[in-house]
Design a protein around this motif. Structure first.
Motif, short mmCIF file in Angstrom:
data_model
loop_
_atom_site.label_atom_id
_atom_site.label_comp_id
_atom_site.label_asym_id
_atom_site.label_seq_id
_atom_site.Cartn_x
_atom_site.Cartn_y
_atom_site.Cartn_z
N ARG A 30 -2.26 -1.59 7.00
CA ARG A 30 -1.08 -2.19 7.59
C ARG A 30 -1.16 -3.73 7.87
O ARG A 30 -0.07 -4.45 7.69
N GLU A 89 4.82 2.21 0.54
CA GLU A 89 3.89 1.61 1.62
C GLU A 89 2.46 2.15 1.14
O GLU A 89 1.27 1.38 1.29
N GLU A 130 -4.82 1.20 10.19
CA GLU A 130 -4.40 -0.22 10.68
C GLU A 130 -4.93 -1.25 9.91
O GLU A 130 -4.12 -2.05 9.67
N ASP A 171 1.16 -6.41 6.37
CA ASP A 171 2.02 -7.20 7.29
C ASP A 171 1.52 -8.59 7.01
O ASP A 171 2.66 -9.54 7.27
N ILE A 205 1.07 4.55 6.98
CA ILE A 205 1.90 4.04 8.14
C ILE A 205 2.08 5.16 9.22
O ILE A 205 2.45 4.74 10.41
#
Length: 372
Positions: free
Chosen positions: A260, A141, A257, A264, A199
């Protein structure tokens, strides 16, 4: 130097070691999931400072090491295809596939370029419009958001020749898979700081609640790691299992955030094949359908021989924590950094490379003494 020197002070180190010794009364097997933790533990001699009740075991936290041989073979086959430029980070060049490494393929004429950022790969595509430019996306990640960003950048620039070969992996499912295998008994996880910066701490909570294993997210300086171990021992001694953050200057519970969101937007969770563990559901990242035109596995077909592992290489067992690096028969003999047999000796984050570089002389001498 702020945020570094204060975590290396000898007085702080001695104090933390004393704190651990004071509260540690029963055996505790702790897995440091991240390869960077392994390197710091070996480099700073932390293992030797701990009481005999505390055992540290390296886990599957080196992205180069956990890349399956078949995935390396596929990357080499892409690189050897006509009109292809394969871009990758330097660590992947020496990792052996079934028959050769990317470096050896390059020596025989494949166009393999080492890049220092994903945007370098995008520029490579822009400057070579007649070639398919493939970025070999290896990592957790930590790196996936930058790869996702490169795809968004390529899309914005209207590039039709930029592709990704994604073998990205997600860490928490692999930690759960190790527990489910039942090969080793663990009492705690020292969770990776880099991955957790993205994460956050929430994705580990099921490990603490469902598997009853304490988790502490730690930074990479000696005091960070010792404090993380202290926090784990405290939980273990109290019979608790929760997720704690020792690396507050780098990790928030909710993570990063924005990173991510980017990750995503481009990727979705998929199955992934881990060296030594096998296929784990939900442990990989695949391109979403709307970004499918950047997926090289859909744009280029290659023939692959059946993947084969090097006989005697213990990397799979080392990554599962079943073996310590020096328990592999090849360690320090047939397998050394200058002629590595397995990826754990190749990568700068590999546990075998860390043990050999910083603890190898003592380990090998101990082995010689034991054999007399």
């Amino acid at each position: 130097m702020r945020y570094i020197d204060e975590y290396r002070q000898p007085d702080s180190i001695k104090g933390l070691v004393a704190m651990i010794k004071e509260i540690s009364t029963k055996p505790a097997r702790i897995m440091e999931v991240c390869g960077t933790h392994t390197v710091s533990i070996s480099k700073n001699g932390l293992r030797q400072l701990l009481p005999k009740t505390v055992s540290l075991i390296s886990g599957p936290g080196c992205p180069v090491c956990v890349t399956a041989t078949g995935d390396i073979d596929r990357a080499i086959a892409f690189a050897e295809s006509e009109g292809v430029i394969l871009a990758t980070f330097g660590d992947m060049m020496k990792v052996p596939g079934s028959f050769k490494s990317l470096g050896e393929a390059a020596a025989k004429g494949a166009d393999v370029r080492v890049v220092y950022s994903t945007l370098d790969a995008v520029k490579l595509a822009e400057n070579n419009p007649k070639n398919k430019v493939i970025f070999y996306g290896v990592g957790f990640e930590t790196t996936a958001p930058t790869v996702a960003l490169s795809i968004l950048e390529a899309k914005q620039r209207g590039l039709k020749n930029y592709f990704i070969y994604s073998v990205h992996k997600v860490v928490p499912p692999a930690m759960a898979a190790l527990l489910s295998l039942g090969e080793i008994k663990l009492d705690g996880f020292l969770c990776p700081g880099h991955v957790s910066a993205i994460i956050g701490s929430r994705p580990y909570e099921f490990i603490a609640t469902e598997h009853k294993i304490p988790c502490v997210i730690a930074g990479f300086e000696p005091a960070d790691i010792l404090m993380g171990i202290y926090m784990l021992i405290k939980q273990i001694e109290a019979g608790e299992s929760k997720v704690e953050i020792d690396y507050g200057r780098g990790v928030k519970r909710e993570g990063n955030e924005r990173a991510r969101e980017i990750m995503d937007e481009v990727f979705e969770v998929a199955s992934a094949n881990w060296r030594g563990i096998g296929v784990i559901d939900g442990s990989g990242l695949a391109l979403r359908e709307e970004f499918g035109r950047f997926d090289i596995t859909k744009a280029l077909s290659v023939d692959l021989p059946e993947a084969r592992e090097v006989k005697g290489c213990g990397c799979g067992e080392v990554l599962r924590g079943v073996k310590l690096p020096f328990e592999c028969k090849l360690f320090g003999k047939a397998c050394r950094p200058e002629r590595p047999v397995g990826p754990c000796m190749v990568s700068s984050e590999g546990s075998c490379a860390a043990y050999y570089r910083y603890e190898g002389e003592a380990i090998l001498k101990e082995g010689e003494d034991d054999s007399r």
